[in-house]
Design a protein around this motif. Structure first.
Motif, PDB file in Angstrom:
ATOM      1  N   MET A  50       0.822  -1.205   0.000  1.00 30.69           N
ATOM      2  CA  MET A  50       0.000   0.000   0.000  1.00 30.69           C
ATOM      3  C   MET A  50       0.859   1.259   0.000  1.00 30.69           C
ATOM      4  N   GLN A  51       2.038   1.214   0.630  1.00 25.52           N
ATOM      5  CA  GLN A  51       2.945   2.351   0.541  1.00 25.52           C
ATOM      6  C   GLN A  51       3.377   2.570  -0.905  1.00 25.52           C
ATOM      7  N   GLY A  52       3.707   1.465  -1.584  1.00 26.48           N
ATOM      8  CA  GLY A  52       4.130   1.575  -2.976  1.00 26.48           C
ATOM      9  C   GLY A  52       3.027   2.103  -3.863  1.00 26.48           C
ATOM     10  N   ILE A  53       1.817   1.607  -3.669  1.00 26.13           N
ATOM     11  CA  ILE A  53       0.686   2.062  -4.477  1.00 26.13           C
ATOM     12  C   ILE A  53       0.384   3.527  -4.194  1.00 26.13           C
ATOM     13  N   GLU A  60      -0.548   7.447 -12.255  1.00 28.28           N
ATOM     14  CA  GLU A  60       0.306   6.285 -12.506  1.00 28.28           C
ATOM     15  C   GLU A  60      -0.469   4.985 -12.292  1.00 28.28           C
ATOM     16  N   LEU A  61      -1.355   4.978 -11.308  1.00 23.89           N
ATOM     17  CA  LEU A  61      -2.182   3.791 -11.086  1.00 23.89           C
ATOM     18  C   LEU A  61      -3.052   3.501 -12.307  1.00 23.89           C
ATOM     19  N   GLU A  62      -3.670   4.538 -12.847  1.00 24.02           N
ATOM     20  CA  GLU A  62      -4.509   4.354 -14.023  1.00 24.02           C
ATOM     21  C   GLU A  62      -3.677   3.927 -15.235  1.00 24.02           C
ATOM     22  N   ARG A  63      -2.457   4.455 -15.328  1.00 20.13           N
ATOM     23  CA  ARG A  63      -1.598   4.041 -16.436  1.00 20.13           C
ATOM     24  C   ARG A  63      -1.272   2.554 -16.330  1.00 20.13           C
ATOM     25  N   ARG A  64      -1.023   2.097 -15.111  1.00 19.95           N
ATOM     26  CA  ARG A  64      -0.705   0.680 -14.935  1.00 19.95           C
ATOM     27  C   ARG A  64      -1.923  -0.200 -15.198  1.00 19.95           C
ATOM     28  N   ARG A  65      -3.104   0.293 -14.842  1.00 21.26           N
ATOM     29  CA  ARG A  65      -4.306  -0.472 -15.184  1.00 21.26           C
ATOM     30  C   ARG A  65      -4.433  -0.590 -16.702  1.00 21.26           C
ATOM     31  N   THR A  66      -4.179   0.513 -17.405  1.00 16.19           N
ATOM     32  CA  THR A  66      -4.226   0.491 -18.867  1.00 16.19           C
ATOM     33  C   THR A  66      -3.180  -0.459 -19.428  1.00 16.19           C
ATOM     34  N   ASP A  67      -1.983  -0.458 -18.832  1.00 14.43           N
ATOM     35  CA  ASP A  67      -0.935  -1.382 -19.268  1.00 14.43           C
ATOM     36  C   ASP A  67      -1.365  -2.833 -19.065  1.00 14.43           C
ATOM     37  N   ALA A  68      -2.045  -3.097 -17.950  1.00 15.75           N
ATOM     38  CA  ALA A  68      -2.507  -4.463 -17.690  1.00 15.75           C
ATOM     39  C   ALA A  68      -3.486  -4.915 -18.768  1.00 15.75           C
ATOM     40  N   ARG A  69      -4.418  -4.038 -19.120  1.00 14.13           N
ATOM     41  CA  ARG A  69      -5.373  -4.388 -20.175  1.00 14.13           C
ATOM     42  C   ARG A  69      -4.665  -4.627 -21.502  1.00 14.13           C
ATOM     43  N   ARG A  70      -3.672  -3.778 -21.798  1.00 17.96           N
ATOM     44  CA  ARG A  70      -2.944  -3.931 -23.056  1.00 17.96           C
ATOM     45  C   ARG A  70      -2.186  -5.261 -23.097  1.00 17.96           C
TER      46      ARG A  70
END
Length: 494
Positions: A50-53, A60-70
């Motif tokens: 949770m500290q990292g998130i 950045e969180l949304e970018r990583r979610r987008t990366d996961a979908r990609r």
């Protein structure tokens, strides 16, 4: 419950986490996986993550979610939702916030899962063998003989010197008191382990630093043990038995997983038409002729596997497959007929069977279940329909939440139960625990359900360190299911 034995709380992290999670409710009525027992601060084994998130920030969180979908889309990871017109092209949905569990917590759960797998293996041997369960009065005979999953043609087909239940999965939910409960067993063709592995592959790219710092147990050793178990099933015949994965085909909801596991484990992926039975042996059709098949890991339901002796209208199976198994010329994992263990009608009787046959109290209890074939239990279910979930014993129809029915619908359901009481059970509705989930850039609680996987290994069972966590789509959802549009999570055992 959470333990501080592996990772101690960091006092300096508390103000930062409290600010980051300011919108995450602390006074939840049920159990939340992230909060400590007092529900005042983040549990120590969640802190690194949770500290990292929190340090990443919303963008950045949304970018990583987008990366996961990609990544999932590029890897062709799909899950077919039958009610969705474009469900066959639906990319697997992954929540980038994993479910985190402490090592001590997982050790206790693993012990309970191994015990349950041993018990179900004994029951499967008995159902298609001597049937002591009935003779000793441990289950009523109606539970067995009234079910379509009890396949009489499979009677007496028992593997010698090997487990009957080779692969097993259990659906787990944590109740309001923090105790883990079993909601259901998956024994005929357990699915989800491939999705758990692919989710882990994606998460180790998205959250590489957080994954490393959290010291997460890896999944690869579990699949090595699956390979080892399968290779040892027919060691008396050859050093390198031919193993195939039998799939219903690309229209099946989990077809991606069938193809993925075949590639990952190094096995051939086949459909029923790719196999033939000659002289009581199973062969795979190849360009250079027929190749004998020794072991079949099936993803086809029991009754569809052999149109000669089981369901005659099936186009998914192999004519003569059951006779080949009967002759001992092929091993099927799991054996045909093992779907009987998935019947919720068995759940009320498991604690007593464990006491009688294992000499142990059951470590992972099932959700309270009442089989309507007994008068006292039936009367209770009929009097409490609006508080229970009603399940058919052969899983041929969906579960019914009594609280969602109108008065007229409740009366109609009562009439169905009274007409065929042996066909139904009533089960307590467990309020699943919640865990952090990323929705619209915010960390919010959502209900989670964990599917854990086991493989027979060296005389006992080995548990995947983690599993497939499914997440409810909405805040008020009681039913957690990928078919209902839910998401998945990686599961981190630290």
């Amino acid at each position: 419950m959470a333990s501080t034995t592996e990772q101690e709380a960091d006092p300096a992290a508390t103000p930062f986490l409290n600010a980051f999670l300011a919108d995450y409710p602390q006074g939840l009525a049920g159990y939340d996986e992230m909060w400590d027992a007092e529900k005042k601060q983040v549990d120590p084994h969640w802190q690194h993550l949770m500290q990292g998130i929190g340090a990443l920030g919303d963008k950045e969180l949304e970018r990583r979610r987008t990366d996961a979908r990609r990544l999932l889309r590029e890897n062709g990871v799909t899950y077919h939702i039958y009610s969705d017109p474009v469900g066959q092209k639906r990319t697997w949905q992954l929540d980038p916030v994993p479910l985190v569990m402490s090592g001590d917590d997982w050790t206790a759960i693993s012990n309970g899962l191994r015990q349950r797998a041993r018990l179900l293996d004994l029951i499967l041997r008995d159902i298609y063998g001597p049937r002591r369960l009935i003779r000793e009065g441990l289950i009523p005979p109606e539970i067995l003989y009234s079910q379509r999953q009890f396949l009489r043609p499979c009677d007496g087909i028992l593997h010698k010197d090997m487990p009957q239940l080779m692969l097993y999965a259990a659906d787990l939910a944590r109740g309001p008191d923090g105790r883990m409960w079993v909601l259901g067993d998956r024994t005929q063709a357990p699915s989800g382990s491939g999705y758990a592995l692919e989710s882990r592959m994606v998460m180790t790219r998205l959250m590489a630093e957080e994954f490393r710092q959290s010291q997460v147990h890896r999944l690869s050793i579990f699949f090595r043990r699956v390979r080892s178990m399968l290779a040892q099933l027919m060691v008396d015949r050859k050093d390198d038995p031919r193993v195939v994965i039998l799939t219903p085909g690309p229209h099946n909801e989990t077809y991606f997983e069938h193809a993925y596991l075949a590639s990952y484990l190094g096995y051939s992926l086949v459909q029923g038409d790719d196999l033939t039975v000659r002289g009581g042996k199973v062969f795979m059709k190849a360009l250079d002729g027929l190749k004998q098949v020794d072991i079949i890991v099936r993803r086809v339901d029991d009754t569809y596997c052999d149109p000669l002796e089981l369901r005659e209208d099936s186009h998914l199976g192999v004519p003569g497959l059951l006779q080949a198994a009967r002759l001992g010329n092929v091993v099927i994992a799991n054996p045909l007929g093992s779907s009987i263990l998935e019947s919720p009608a068995l759940l009320p009787f498991l604690p007593n069977i464990a006491r009688q046959w294992l000499g142990e109290e059951i470590l992972l209890p099932s959700a309270a279940t009442w089989w309507c074939g007994q008068k006292k239990e039936r009367d209770y279910v009929l009097a409490n329909l609006n508080k229970l979930v009603i399940k058919p014993i052969d899983r041929s129809s969906p579960s019914i939440f009594g609280s969602s029915l109108t008065t007229q619908q409740l009366e109609a359901l009562k009439d169905r139960i009274k007409a065929r009481p042996f066909d139904f059970v009533g089960q307590q509705i467990l309020t699943c625990s919640t865990a952090p989930s990323l929705r619209a850039g915010k960390i919010v609680p959502r209900r989670v359900l964990l599917r854990s996987f086991l493989t027979a290994h060296e005389g006992d069972y080995d548990v995947m360190p983690g599993g497939l966590t499914r997440v409810a789509q909405d805040e008020d959802s009681l039913f957690v299911s990928n078919q209902a549009g839910g998401l998945s999570k990686d599961t981190w055992i630290i």
